[in-house]
Design an enzyme around this catalytic site. Sequence first.
Site, mmCIF file in Angstrom:
data_model
loop_
_atom_site.group_PDB
_atom_site.id
_atom_site.type_symbol
_atom_site.label_atom_id
_atom_site.label_comp_id
_atom_site.label_asym_id
_atom_site.label_seq_id
_atom_site.Cartn_x
_atom_site.Cartn_y
_atom_site.Cartn_z
ATOM 1 N N GLU A 418 -3.898 4.586 -5.480
ATOM 2 C CA GLU A 418 -2.973 5.693 -5.158
ATOM 3 C C GLU A 418 -2.637 6.622 -6.321
ATOM 4 O OE1 GLU A 418 -0.734 3.746 -1.261
ATOM 5 O OE2 GLU A 418 0.432 4.073 -3.075
ATOM 6 N N GLU A 505 -5.456 1.549 3.689
ATOM 7 C CA GLU A 505 -4.119 0.940 3.747
ATOM 8 C C GLU A 505 -3.345 1.526 4.920
ATOM 9 O OE1 GLU A 505 -1.488 0.965 0.417
ATOM 10 O OE2 GLU A 505 -2.983 0.216 -1.004
#
Length: 853
Positions: A418, A505
């Site tokens: 991320e 995710e």
Amino acid sequence: MSVLRPLHDGWTVASADSSVGPVPAAVPGCVHTDLLAAGRIPDPHLDDNETALRWIGHTDWVYETAFHWNGTEESRVDLACAGLDTVATVTLNGTALGTTANMHRSYRFDARPHLRPGENRLRVHFGSAYRYAEEVQARLGERPNAYPEPFNFIRKMACNFGWDWGPNVVTAGIWQPIGLHSWGTARLAGVRPLVTVEDGVGRVAVHVEVERDSDEPLALSAAVAGVRAETTIAPGERTAVVTVEVRDPELWWPRGYGEQARHPLDVTLRSAAGDAVDTWQRRIGFRSVRLDTAPDAHGTPFTLVVNGVPVFARGVNWIPDDTFVTRVTRERYAERLAQACDANVNLLRVWGGGRYESEDFYDLADELGLLAVQDFLFACAAYPEEEPIAAEVAAEAREQVTRLASHPSLVAWFGNNENIWGFHDWGWPERLAGRSWGEGYYLRVLPAIVAELDPTRPYWPSSPYSGRPDLHPNEPAHGSMHIWDVWNQKDYTHYRDYRPRFVAEFGYQAPPAYATLRRSISDEPLSHDSPGMLHHQKAIDGDAKLQRGLDAHLPPPRDFADWHYLTQVNQARAVALGIEHFRSLRPLCMGTVVWQLNDCWPVTSWAAIDGDGRRKPLWYALRRAYADRLLTIQPRDGDLVLVAVNDSADPWRGPASVTRLAISGEPRAKTAVDLDVPPRSAVTLPLPGELTGGEDPRRELPPAELPPAELPPAELPPAELPPAELPPAELPPAELPPAELPPAELLLAESDGRRAWWFFAEDKDVAYPAPEYEATAEPVPDGWRVTVHAGTILRDLSLFPDRLDPAASVDESLVTLLPGESATFLVTSATTLDGPALTRHPVLRCVNDVPAR
């Protein structure tokens, strides 16, 4: 021949200021587990003990041991440290051998000049990881991260500093094996077997680095699958490659695609005299892997291709399985990975805030056919690219790419978790003010290392990432993406808003099993907002987000038992809805990786398996949603369709039916279709208007003329077991819903024993009848057989035997029954349970035992 002598015995640990200890120390281990074993601290996993123990991470610790040394004929003796956590000074007999500052590297120190006959003393001083990280932070300048902790300024497991599912327990200790390595002439300092398969030929190019104690010529040989090759390493040379070619080798396949053939690879280094001076053995697998990202009409795909076959990733994210990673034994890895396989998972993504996973983890993944994607260890933060961090990053990356090269299960490296997304969307540029943030690692340093050391595997700069710097990093049409606005801001039905190529995710929270809560939290009474429960909920506004989900879908809980059950149901439904939608998009979408499989302690989280290893209802939903063959009803363009997903190697052919029913079980309309789904594909079938209901899907329709056989006959419980006598208080009577609630209906699709449900109204709005059923419990070897015969619809019927025996488990959960149907649950328990208690509240639950209001 080289010899490794472990030094794992006789250790003690004490604080450097002598205020704590010394106490016996386990090696490998860490200070927390040592202090816990000595009775010096309470368990950090219980109640709010974590808070009172944070001083441990701010303290310097000293490990010491004594050992006897009788000498060796070998010319070199190294102190080999496979892993030190983290800021360490290593001293032998009063002489400093060296220092470390990276948990993710191994170290070697020349010990021979400092060894003496008889007793020797070895000391490892661990400085506070906090102090080191804060000093680097002060020198290099602030960098934004997701948590107010300096984990991005030290090469240490980031989640040690706390996460939105994990506690703050900043460890120190000798966390990997340590010992004396005696050797002479030369040793194998690194072995990288690079495996390729092309045109029926398997090639193993064995790259080695040697450390020398002489300049003589050396012989290097490698043998695999009955084929042997050899080369000579000239005097003074320190690298070599020997290539073995195997014709038509048995291939290694992911689970569900073929067998997991593995072949022993033996590498031997010999002196000029022909004596073996070092050996190396692993089991390898012949397979090819690539990442298909060739642009198409829809954007940029993200498809793993193994042995030329595109693989739909039915994945889960993996975090460290314990806060204290040295407690995770091979047996525990085996249990957890078997649970993943049993849930029909075929891919594990090893998340970048934890560790480079162990040899046991990857060996078991190889054996089981589980694909693995390993993040480099950067997560949710800007990382400085200056020293001392830059050199540590390069060193650990080179070591770990080399270490894991032999494992066929490892199919890709991701640059980080991320961080590129964070730079774009989390306000980092303003806070960085031009300072480095890690981009150079992800786009230059790491891909160059992978390309140099292991070009057989793909590298992807980040999770998520869209493939090009000019694209938003979390663009659904390109590459991989994460979906977190659903959990954080929206109802879970908004998963259907996305048409991603690969979801790395997404997830939804629920509390752990009841027995896990009772072991770890002593609150009396236990409630969703009692102090211990709140401490074991690390997500920002986590309880409010759970409540938002309940409010949207389910009747209001009357007590903690309702809240616990309903939040677990909601988690399972949310994730299953997402998986089914994404799988129905195949081949546009070619992977879903659920956050997350496991937990590292008892906590309310996104996990399917809680911190005590118990399966939450989500696990059963994963097993169903990840099955090779899936029926699902999906909304498309204002109507409903039936999608049949076939992820098996064989065609799926056969009849299917879709029936519209009243909640009472009365059939209203029905259609029959013939399924013909090729292998590894999905087929979408429109449903007729009399089933989907046109403008008002909840209106009443006239009953269809259906023969009695259309609904399965009721199974009667065994005659020798009378129905359980349930007092009225065990299942509270349903309150009548407001008169304006419309009569609810549902669709049921069936084929080959598989079912798909579509409810036209949310449970909170459904005038469910009070649940009626007959339930019996019969002792069987190793447990109980519980049979439930439904008199009314029973929505998401579930059994929670851990309320009676913490070690008990059940084989099935979240079963919806129509009136007249039966379900059987097998309960495994080594103790004698109260049979009638298995058949009533709060062990036996269904959604419609909570009245709508």
